[in-house]
Design a protein around this motif. Structure first.
Motif, PDB file in Angstrom:
ATOM      1  N   ARG A   1      -6.346  -5.745  -6.807  1.00 40.38           N
ATOM      2  CA  ARG A   1      -5.148  -6.496  -6.414  1.00 40.38           C
ATOM      3  C   ARG A   1      -4.026  -6.285  -7.426  1.00 40.38           C
ATOM      4  NH1 ARG A   1      -5.572 -10.498  -2.624  1.00 40.38           N
ATOM      5  NH2 ARG A   1      -4.002 -11.786  -3.649  1.00 40.38           N
ATOM      6  N   ILE A   2      -4.409  -6.016  -8.666  1.00 33.68           N
ATOM      7  CA  ILE A   2      -3.397  -5.762  -9.705  1.00 33.68           C
ATOM      8  C   ILE A   2      -2.491  -4.617  -9.280  1.00 33.68           C
ATOM      9  CG2 ILE A   2      -3.062  -5.052 -12.105  1.00 33.68           C
ATOM     10  CD1 ILE A   2      -5.805  -6.290 -12.730  1.00 33.68           C
TER      11      ILE A   2
ATOM     12  N   GLY B   1       3.892  -4.040  -4.413  1.00 25.17           N
ATOM     13  CA  GLY B   1       3.205  -4.212  -3.133  1.00 25.17           C
ATOM     14  C   GLY B   1       2.654  -2.910  -2.593  1.00 25.17           C
ATOM     15  N   LEU B   2       2.152  -2.067  -3.501  1.00 22.56           N
ATOM     16  CA  LEU B   2       1.704  -0.722  -3.133  1.00 22.56           C
ATOM     17  C   LEU B   2       0.647  -0.753  -2.027  1.00 22.56           C
ATOM     18  CD1 LEU B   2       1.771   2.322  -3.698  1.00 22.56           C
ATOM     19  CD2 LEU B   2       0.039   1.954  -5.477  1.00 22.56           C
TER      20      LEU B   2
ATOM     21  N   LEU C   1      -0.129   0.916   5.751  1.00 24.69           N
ATOM     22  CA  LEU C   1       0.697   1.395   6.854  1.00 24.69           C
ATOM     23  C   LEU C   1       0.381   2.833   7.240  1.00 24.69           C
ATOM     24  CD1 LEU C   1       4.213  -0.076   5.941  1.00 24.69           C
ATOM     25  CD2 LEU C   1       2.552  -0.951   7.592  1.00 24.69           C
ATOM     26  N   PHE C   2      -0.086   3.613   6.268  1.00 28.03           N
ATOM     27  CA  PHE C   2      -0.341   5.023   6.525  1.00 28.03           C
ATOM     28  C   PHE C   2      -1.840   5.340   6.518  1.00 28.03           C
ATOM     29  CE2 PHE C   2       3.872   4.707   4.626  1.00 28.03           C
ATOM     30  CZ  PHE C   2       4.630   5.375   5.574  1.00 28.03           C
ATOM     31  N   ASN C   3      -2.652   4.300   6.722  1.00 26.84           N
ATOM     32  CA  ASN C   3      -4.106   4.470   6.715  1.00 26.84           C
ATOM     33  C   ASN C   3      -4.656   4.071   8.070  1.00 26.84           C
ATOM     34  OD1 ASN C   3      -6.981   3.445   6.301  1.00 26.84           O
ATOM     35  ND2 ASN C   3      -6.589   4.396   4.305  1.00 26.84           N
TER      36      ASN C   3
ATOM     37  N   ARG D   1      -6.302  -1.028   2.102  1.00 23.65           N
ATOM     38  CA  ARG D   1      -5.530  -0.903   0.879  1.00 23.65           C
ATOM     39  C   ARG D   1      -6.404  -0.180  -0.145  1.00 23.65           C
ATOM     40  NH1 ARG D   1      -6.946  -4.849  -2.944  1.00 23.65           N
ATOM     41  NH2 ARG D   1      -7.955  -6.763  -2.184  1.00 23.65           N
ATOM     42  N   LEU D   2      -5.866   0.071  -1.342  1.00 22.03           N
ATOM     43  CA  LEU D   2      -6.614   0.817  -2.342  1.00 22.03           C
ATOM     44  C   LEU D   2      -7.913   0.114  -2.711  1.00 22.03           C
ATOM     45  CD1 LEU D   2      -3.694   1.958  -4.693  1.00 22.03           C
ATOM     46  CD2 LEU D   2      -4.890   3.306  -2.975  1.00 22.03           C
ATOM     47  N   GLY D   3      -7.862  -1.216  -2.794  1.00 27.47           N
ATOM     48  CA  GLY D   3      -9.064  -1.975  -3.112  1.00 27.47           C
ATOM     49  C   GLY D   3     -10.149  -1.813  -2.073  1.00 27.47           C
TER      50      GLY D   3
END
Length: 239
Positions: A113-114, A121-122, A128-130, A135-137
Protein backbone atom coordinates in the motif's frame (compact mmCIF):
# COMPACT_ATOMS: atom_id res chain seq x y z
CA UNK A 1 -16.89 -5.16 -14.33
CA UNK A 2 -14.64 -7.52 -16.33
CA UNK A 3 -14.67 -11.30 -16.08
CA UNK A 4 -11.71 -12.89 -14.38
CA UNK A 5 -10.79 -16.37 -15.62
CA UNK A 6 -8.73 -18.45 -13.22
CA UNK A 7 -7.08 -21.72 -14.23
CA UNK A 8 -6.24 -24.05 -11.35
CA UNK A 9 -3.13 -26.22 -11.38
CA UNK A 10 -5.38 -29.05 -12.57
CA UNK A 11 -6.43 -26.89 -15.56
CA UNK A 12 -9.97 -26.40 -14.25
CA UNK A 13 -11.29 -22.99 -15.33
CA UNK A 14 -13.18 -20.88 -12.78
CA UNK A 15 -14.91 -17.60 -13.61
CA UNK A 16 -15.24 -14.55 -11.35
CA UNK A 17 -16.31 -10.98 -11.83
CA UNK A 18 -13.26 -8.84 -11.09
CA UNK A 19 -14.14 -5.79 -9.00
CA UNK A 20 -13.87 -2.62 -11.07
CA UNK A 21 -11.48 0.21 -10.32
CA UNK A 22 -14.40 2.47 -9.38
CA UNK A 23 -15.73 0.00 -6.82
CA UNK A 24 -12.32 -0.47 -5.27
CA UNK A 25 -11.71 3.29 -5.16
CA UNK A 26 -15.08 3.90 -3.48
CA UNK A 27 -14.34 1.15 -0.93
CA UNK A 28 -10.99 2.84 -0.28
CA UNK A 29 -12.70 6.21 0.34
CA UNK A 30 -15.17 4.59 2.77
CA UNK A 31 -12.30 3.04 4.70
CA UNK A 32 -10.38 6.31 4.60
CA UNK A 33 -13.41 8.18 5.98
CA UNK A 34 -13.59 5.71 8.87
CA UNK A 35 -9.90 6.21 9.65
CA UNK A 36 -10.17 9.99 9.45
CA UNK A 37 -13.22 9.86 11.73
CA UNK A 38 -11.23 7.80 14.23
CA UNK A 39 -8.40 10.35 14.19
CA UNK A 40 -10.82 13.26 14.69
CA UNK A 41 -12.44 11.52 17.64
CA UNK A 42 -9.00 10.89 19.16
CA UNK A 43 -8.00 14.53 18.75
CA UNK A 44 -11.19 15.63 20.44
CA UNK A 45 -11.10 13.01 23.21
CA UNK A 46 -7.41 13.06 24.07
CA UNK A 47 -6.69 16.73 23.57
CA UNK A 48 -5.56 16.89 27.18
CA UNK A 49 -2.43 14.97 26.23
CA UNK A 50 -1.13 18.04 24.43
CA UNK A 51 0.24 19.26 27.75
CA UNK A 52 2.64 16.31 28.05
CA UNK A 53 6.31 16.43 27.20
CA UNK A 54 7.27 15.83 23.57
CA UNK A 55 8.44 12.21 23.89
CA UNK A 56 5.40 11.14 25.90
CA UNK A 57 3.16 12.77 23.32
CA UNK A 58 4.98 10.95 20.49
CA UNK A 59 4.67 7.62 22.30
CA UNK A 60 0.93 8.05 22.92
CA UNK A 61 0.26 9.24 19.37
CA UNK A 62 2.14 6.22 18.00
CA UNK A 63 0.13 3.75 20.08
CA UNK A 64 -3.19 5.43 19.27
CA UNK A 65 -2.35 5.44 15.54
CA UNK A 66 -1.99 1.63 15.41
CA UNK A 67 -5.68 1.07 14.48
CA UNK A 68 -5.22 3.36 11.47
CA UNK A 69 -1.90 1.82 10.46
CA UNK A 70 -3.12 -1.78 10.65
CA UNK A 71 -6.78 -1.21 9.79
CA UNK A 72 -6.65 -2.90 6.37
CA UNK A 73 -4.41 -5.78 7.45
CA UNK A 74 -6.45 -6.68 10.53
CA UNK A 75 -9.90 -6.38 8.93
CA UNK A 76 -8.98 -8.31 5.78
CA UNK A 77 -7.54 -11.07 7.96
CA UNK A 78 -10.54 -11.21 10.30
CA UNK A 79 -13.29 -10.64 7.69
CA UNK A 80 -11.88 -13.09 5.11
CA UNK A 81 -10.63 -10.56 2.60
CA UNK A 82 -12.91 -7.63 3.35
CA UNK A 83 -12.63 -4.27 5.08
CA UNK A 84 -15.73 -2.32 6.01
CA UNK A 85 -15.50 -0.48 2.69
CA UNK A 86 -15.16 -3.72 0.75
CA UNK A 87 -18.06 -5.25 2.65
CA UNK A 88 -20.28 -2.25 1.83
CA UNK A 89 -19.34 -2.57 -1.86
CA UNK A 90 -19.66 -6.37 -1.67
CA UNK A 91 -16.17 -7.12 -2.95
CA UNK A 92 -13.54 -9.43 -1.53
CA UNK A 93 -9.86 -10.36 -1.79
CA UNK A 94 -9.18 -13.94 -2.93
CA UNK A 95 -6.15 -15.88 -4.10
CA UNK A 96 -5.71 -16.04 -7.83
CA UNK A 97 -6.45 -19.79 -7.60
CA UNK A 98 -9.90 -18.94 -6.20
CA UNK A 99 -9.30 -19.93 -2.60
CA UNK A 100 -9.18 -17.76 0.48
CA UNK A 101 -6.06 -15.64 0.88
CA UNK A 102 -3.76 -16.34 3.84
CA UNK A 103 -2.51 -13.92 6.48
CA UNK A 104 0.86 -13.70 4.71
CA UNK A 105 -0.95 -12.66 1.50
CA UNK A 106 -2.75 -9.88 3.37
CA UNK A 107 0.60 -8.75 4.84
CA UNK A 108 2.13 -8.46 1.36
CA UNK A 109 -0.89 -6.48 0.08
CA UNK A 110 -0.77 -4.22 3.14
CA UNK A 111 2.96 -3.56 2.76
CA UNK A 112 2.60 -2.65 -0.91
CA UNK A 113 0.00 0.00 0.00
CA UNK A 114 2.99 2.28 0.58
CA UNK A 115 3.62 2.18 -3.17
CA UNK A 116 0.07 1.62 -4.44
CA UNK A 117 -1.66 4.30 -2.38
CA UNK A 118 0.85 6.79 -1.07
CA UNK A 119 3.05 7.23 -4.15
CA UNK A 120 0.76 9.24 -6.45
CA UNK A 121 -1.97 6.58 -6.21
CA UNK A 122 0.12 4.37 -8.48
CA UNK A 123 -1.93 1.26 -7.69
CA UNK A 124 -5.11 2.76 -9.13
CA UNK A 125 -3.44 3.52 -12.47
CA UNK A 126 -1.94 0.01 -12.56
CA UNK A 127 -5.44 -1.44 -12.09
CA UNK A 128 -6.77 0.53 -15.05
CA UNK A 129 -4.35 -1.19 -17.40
CA UNK A 130 -4.56 -4.66 -15.85
CA UNK A 131 -7.05 -7.24 -17.15
CA UNK A 132 -7.53 -8.64 -13.65
CA UNK A 133 -7.74 -5.13 -12.11
CA UNK A 134 -4.84 -6.00 -9.81
CA UNK A 135 -2.75 -3.38 -8.10
CA UNK A 136 0.95 -4.02 -7.42
CA UNK A 137 0.16 -5.52 -4.03
CA UNK A 138 -2.22 -8.00 -5.64
CA UNK A 139 0.41 -9.03 -8.17
CA UNK A 140 3.00 -9.55 -5.44
CA UNK A 141 0.60 -11.54 -3.24
CA UNK A 142 -1.02 -13.51 -6.06
CA UNK A 143 -4.46 -12.14 -5.19
CA UNK A 144 -7.35 -10.42 -6.93
CA UNK A 145 -10.43 -8.53 -5.74
CA UNK A 146 -13.71 -10.01 -6.97
CA UNK A 147 -17.31 -8.81 -6.91
CA UNK A 148 -19.77 -10.91 -4.93
CA UNK A 149 -23.08 -9.25 -5.74
CA UNK A 150 -23.32 -10.41 -9.35
CA UNK A 151 -23.00 -14.13 -8.82
CA UNK A 152 -24.20 -16.51 -11.42
CA UNK A 153 -27.83 -17.31 -10.56
CA UNK A 154 -27.73 -19.19 -7.26
CA UNK A 155 -30.25 -21.76 -8.46
CA UNK A 156 -27.74 -22.81 -11.09
CA UNK A 157 -24.72 -22.90 -8.84
CA UNK A 158 -24.92 -23.74 -5.15
CA UNK A 159 -28.55 -24.73 -4.57
CA UNK A 160 -29.08 -28.46 -4.05
CA UNK A 161 -32.27 -30.51 -3.98
CA UNK A 162 -32.69 -31.85 -0.45
CA UNK A 163 -35.18 -34.39 0.81
CA UNK A 164 -37.45 -33.25 3.64
CA UNK A 165 -35.86 -35.72 6.07
CA UNK A 166 -32.27 -34.86 5.05
CA UNK A 167 -29.80 -35.10 7.94
CA UNK A 168 -26.50 -33.22 7.60
CA UNK A 169 -23.16 -34.85 8.35
CA UNK A 170 -20.62 -32.02 8.58
CA UNK A 171 -21.86 -29.00 10.63
CA UNK A 172 -18.53 -27.21 10.12
CA UNK A 173 -19.54 -26.38 6.54
CA UNK A 174 -21.17 -23.21 7.88
CA UNK A 175 -17.64 -21.77 7.84
CA UNK A 176 -17.97 -21.56 4.05
CA UNK A 177 -19.41 -18.55 2.25
CA UNK A 178 -21.75 -18.62 -0.76
CA UNK A 179 -18.76 -17.79 -2.93
CA UNK A 180 -16.77 -20.70 -1.47
CA UNK A 181 -19.68 -23.08 -2.16
CA UNK A 182 -19.96 -21.77 -5.73
CA UNK A 183 -16.27 -22.37 -6.37
CA UNK A 184 -16.47 -25.88 -4.89
CA UNK A 185 -19.50 -26.78 -6.97
CA UNK A 186 -18.09 -25.42 -10.23
CA UNK A 187 -14.77 -27.20 -9.70
CA UNK A 188 -16.54 -30.39 -8.59
CA UNK A 189 -18.87 -30.38 -11.60
CA UNK A 190 -16.04 -29.79 -14.08
CA UNK A 191 -13.78 -32.44 -12.53
CA UNK A 192 -16.59 -35.01 -12.32
CA UNK A 193 -17.57 -34.42 -15.93
CA UNK A 194 -14.01 -34.86 -17.20
CA UNK A 195 -13.20 -37.63 -14.69
CA UNK A 196 -10.33 -35.55 -13.33
CA UNK A 197 -9.74 -37.61 -10.19
CA UNK A 198 -6.62 -35.68 -9.16
CA UNK A 199 -8.64 -32.48 -8.93
CA UNK A 200 -11.32 -34.27 -6.89
CA UNK A 201 -8.68 -35.51 -4.46
CA UNK A 202 -7.17 -32.04 -4.08
CA UNK A 203 -10.60 -30.43 -3.74
CA UNK A 204 -11.53 -32.91 -1.00
CA UNK A 205 -8.27 -32.19 0.85
CA UNK A 206 -8.77 -28.43 0.55
CA UNK A 207 -12.34 -28.64 1.91
CA UNK A 208 -11.19 -30.73 4.88
CA UNK A 209 -8.42 -28.21 5.59
CA UNK A 210 -10.53 -25.05 5.25
CA UNK A 211 -13.67 -26.35 6.99
CA UNK A 212 -11.74 -28.16 9.71
CA UNK A 213 -13.36 -31.58 9.36
CA UNK A 214 -11.77 -34.04 11.80
CA UNK A 215 -13.55 -37.22 10.78
CA UNK A 216 -14.52 -37.94 7.16
CA UNK A 217 -17.48 -40.32 6.99
CA UNK A 218 -17.49 -40.95 3.24
CA UNK A 219 -15.02 -43.14 1.41
CA UNK A 220 -15.10 -41.60 -2.07
CA UNK A 221 -14.18 -38.04 -3.04
CA UNK A 222 -17.35 -37.55 -5.10
CA UNK A 223 -19.65 -38.69 -2.31
CA UNK A 224 -17.86 -36.53 0.27
CA UNK A 225 -17.95 -33.33 -1.83
CA UNK A 226 -21.57 -33.93 -2.81
CA UNK A 227 -22.54 -34.27 0.87
CA UNK A 228 -20.59 -31.13 1.81
CA UNK A 229 -22.56 -29.12 -0.77
CA UNK A 230 -25.86 -30.58 0.43
CA UNK A 231 -24.95 -29.91 4.07
CA UNK A 232 -24.06 -26.30 3.22
CA UNK A 233 -27.45 -25.86 1.58
CA UNK A 234 -29.21 -27.47 4.54
CA UNK A 235 -27.68 -25.09 7.08
CA UNK A 236 -27.92 -21.91 4.99
CA UNK A 237 -31.54 -22.59 3.98
CA UNK A 238 -32.43 -23.21 7.62
CA UNK A 239 -31.09 -19.85 8.81
Amino acid sequence: MSELQINTTQNVKISFNAAGGGERLLAFFIDMAIKIGYILVLNWTFGAFDNMDQWSQIAINTVLSFPVMFYTLVLESVLQGQTIGKRVLNIRVVKIDGYQASFSDYVVRWFFRIVDVYIFGLGFFVMLFNKKTQRLGDMAAGTAVIGLKNHVNISHTILENLQENYKPTYPNVIKLSDNDARIIKETFSAARQTKDYQTLIKLRQKIIEVVGIKTVKHSTDMEFIDVVLKDYNFYTQSM
